[in-house]
Design a protein around this motif. Structure first.
Motif, PDB file in Angstrom:
ATOM      1  N   UNK A  63      -8.510  -2.359  12.836  1.00 48.38           N
ATOM      2  CA  UNK A  63      -9.356  -2.782  11.723  1.00 48.38           C
ATOM      3  C   UNK A  63      -8.733  -2.328  10.406  1.00 48.38           C
ATOM      4  N   UNK A  64      -8.626  -3.220   9.408  1.00 50.05           N
ATOM      5  CA  UNK A  64      -8.048  -2.797   8.125  1.00 50.05           C
ATOM      6  C   UNK A  64      -8.909  -1.726   7.465  1.00 50.05           C
ATOM      7  N   UNK A  65      -8.243  -0.759   6.835  1.00 42.45           N
ATOM      8  CA  UNK A  65      -8.959   0.360   6.230  1.00 42.45           C
ATOM      9  C   UNK A  65      -9.083   0.251   4.710  1.00 42.45           C
ATOM     10  N   UNK A  66      -8.469  -0.752   4.114  1.00 46.10           N
ATOM     11  CA  UNK A  66      -8.637  -0.869   2.672  1.00 46.10           C
ATOM     12  C   UNK A  66      -8.641  -2.328   2.271  1.00 46.10           C
ATOM     13  N   UNK A  67      -9.025  -2.597   1.019  1.00 47.11           N
ATOM     14  CA  UNK A  67      -9.290  -3.967   0.586  1.00 47.11           C
ATOM     15  C   UNK A  67      -8.114  -4.617  -0.114  1.00 47.11           C
ATOM     16  N   UNK A  68      -7.093  -3.877  -0.448  1.00 43.41           N
ATOM     17  CA  UNK A  68      -5.894  -4.470  -1.014  1.00 43.41           C
ATOM     18  C   UNK A  68      -5.977  -4.846  -2.473  1.00 43.41           C
ATOM     19  N   UNK A  69      -7.038  -4.439  -3.163  1.00 41.65           N
ATOM     20  CA  UNK A  69      -7.157  -4.784  -4.583  1.00 41.65           C
ATOM     21  C   UNK A  69      -6.755  -3.608  -5.460  1.00 41.65           C
ATOM     22  N   UNK A  75       0.824  -1.209   0.000  1.00 40.17           N
ATOM     23  CA  UNK A  75       0.000   0.000   0.000  1.00 40.17           C
ATOM     24  C   UNK A  75       0.859   1.260   0.000  1.00 40.17           C
ATOM     25  N   UNK A  76       2.050   1.166  -0.606  1.00 40.54           N
ATOM     26  CA  UNK A  76       2.975   2.289  -0.681  1.00 40.54           C
ATOM     27  C   UNK A  76       2.765   3.021  -1.999  1.00 40.54           C
ATOM     28  N   UNK A  77       2.281   4.276  -1.968  1.00 42.17           N
ATOM     29  CA  UNK A  77       2.040   4.997  -3.225  1.00 42.17           C
ATOM     30  C   UNK A  77       3.304   5.258  -4.035  1.00 42.17           C
ATOM     31  N   UNK A  78       4.469   5.145  -3.395  1.00 46.29           N
ATOM     32  CA  UNK A  78       5.731   5.346  -4.124  1.00 46.29           C
ATOM     33  C   UNK A  78       6.219   4.067  -4.814  1.00 46.29           C
ATOM     34  N   UNK A  79       5.519   2.972  -4.601  1.00 48.43           N
ATOM     35  CA  UNK A  79       5.881   1.721  -5.268  1.00 48.43           C
ATOM     36  C   UNK A  79       5.270   1.740  -6.666  1.00 48.43           C
ATOM     37  N   UNK A  80       6.114   1.922  -7.670  1.00 43.57           N
ATOM     38  CA  UNK A  80       5.627   2.119  -9.032  1.00 43.57           C
ATOM     39  C   UNK A  80       6.274   1.157 -10.025  1.00 43.57           C
TER      40      UNK A  80
END
Length: 436
Positions: free
Chosen positions: A306-312, A235-240
């Motif tokens: 609690x997880x905040x996102x679904x990972x998709x 979930x790293x926005x810098x991972x491109x």
């Protein structure tokens, strides 16, 4: 039993329109945006010989079965699995459910236990499950660093030969991309080529990532291999790395098939950046496979939170850009995903709910059938058409709401028009392995 007959009809069936490849176009009587066709299917000598609008004939000269509106799918195609890791949870659990703990648990277990017999039995267990549930083609990633590559690819070749009459199998090597900058990486690429496999690996952001990706593409071109990457499973926005893979494919004018799996970070990047990456992916001709069940399990885990996102990844946006999008099982009963049974219907069912692939359902049925088949180079698999083998899965569920509300454990699986034994293997088959 009717399915033992040389010639018979399957009447009053609903079929997802997107996986029907020839014949007339019929209007669905089912409605509600399900995009289903109401048809009768004629089966002769194990192949589909006709597809007619339901009720075209009042009487059929040959034996027939009335599905009472039940759905019929083509057999499934599972584009991204890890059969070599499967079913080790009993001896290698994940202490906290995180990605890092999964890596450590698998590394420790593989060093201790992954000999040829162990890998063979667990991989075949996964194949038995997949076959019984209605899957016809599978691509598996194989951990391949060091001696493990030789062990697992030899096992894969044996299983591919043994299962050739039941399952189409493909294998991808799995290492971190820095491995390909070493002499061992060259040897692995040769092993993949000798095994008719796919070149692949995990892309991690690091100072040499561009050099690593460039080298993998060059090696694939030299050996005429297709490519399959794990990309941006975080979930790293810098991972491109997805963007970098696409840019490399374009720069190198690569003409083979490329698939990238996971691509989770795309969903947390700025919209303009994500749109730019998707455009590059489209231009490069890359297919994307999402693993919603596994990523839902791993992503966003924090102790007591609690997880905040679904990972998709951005499934809808990719599809709207006309990028081929598939969904697949990924891991089953191992440290990366504690659950799963190699059931592609479960993958579809969970994906619909996780990624909201409904309202309308449109052609999302293709994501676990014809689209992954195309990405695997299998143009006659994962679809229903006149002249194609009657490799079908029959359900009592008459529409998606019924199909996805129950397990459909009583499904009928046809291969070449004959009903197969859908009894699942007992978990007890692996008890002696898990006692190690």
């Amino acid at each position: 039993m009717i399915f033992d007959a040389r010639h018979y009809w399957i009447r009053n069936a609903h079929v997802p329109a997107s996986i029907v490849v020839n014949g007339n176009k019929w209007t669905s009587r089912n409605g509600r945006n399900d995009n289903l066709l109401h048809v009768d299917l004629e089966i002769v000598d194990g192949a589909i010989s006709a597809i007619l609008a339901a009720g075209t004939y009042e009487n059929y000269a040959s034996p027939s079965i009335d599905l009472q509106g039940g759905m019929v799918w083509a057999c499934f195609v599972d584009l991204h699995t890890h059969l070599d890791k499967g079913h080790i949870w009993g001896r290698a659990s994940n202490s906290d459910g995180t990605f890092d703990s999964a890596l450590m648990a698998v590394k420790k277990d593989s060093q201790k236990n992954w000999n040829a017999e162990d890998v063979y039995r667990r991989m075949e267990f996964g194949l038995k499950c997949s076959y019984a549930h209605g899957t016809k083609a599978i691509r598996t990633h194989l951990d391949s660093a060091g001696k493990q590559g030789s062990i697992s690819f030899e096992v894969f070749r044996e299983l591919r030969k043994k299962w050739a009459d039941r399952m189409i199998l493909q294998a991808v090597c799995l290492v971190s991309l820095d491995y390909f900058l070493t002499p061992e990486g060259e040897k692995l690429a040769d092993l993949v080529a000798e095994s008719d496999g796919i070149l692949g690996g995990v892309t991690f952001i690091n100072p040499e990532i561009d050099q690593q990706i460039d080298r993998v593409f060059s090696m694939a071109k030299e050996r005429k291999l297709n490519l399959d990457f794990h990309a941006d499973e975080n979930d790293d926005p810098d991972s491109d790395t997805l963007r970098r893979v696409a840019e490399t494919a374009i720069r190198q004018k690569y003409r083979g098939k490329t698939v990238c799996g996971h691509c989770c970070s795309l969903a947390v990047q700025e919209e303009s950046e994500a749109e730019s990456t998707i455009a590059l992916v489209k231009k490069a001709g890359i297919g994307i496979v999402s693993l919603p069940m596994c990523n839902l399990y791993l992503q966003g885990r924090r102790p007591g939170k609690t997880p905040r996102w679904r990972g998709v990844t951005l499934l809808h946006e990719l599809k709207q850009a006309k990028v081929p999008v598939a969904i697949a099982s990924d891991n089953c009963r191992d440290p990366f995903h504690a659950y799963g049974d190699h059931d592609a219907l479960e993958v579809f069912s969970q994906s619909v709910k996780i990624a909201q692939l409904d309202h309308p359902f449109g052609d999302w049925a293709s994501a676990i059938t014809s689209t992954p088949a195309d990405l695997m180079g299998l143009p006659n698999v994962g679809r229903i058409g006149v002249g194609l083998p009657a490799d079908l899965v029959l359900f009592k569920g008459r529409n998606y709401r019924e199909l996805l509300s129950r397990s459909q454990h009583d499904r009928i699986v046809l291969r070449d028009g004959k009903a197969i034994d859908t009894t699942l293997p007992s978990y007890a088959e692996l008890d002696d392995l898990l006692e190690k």
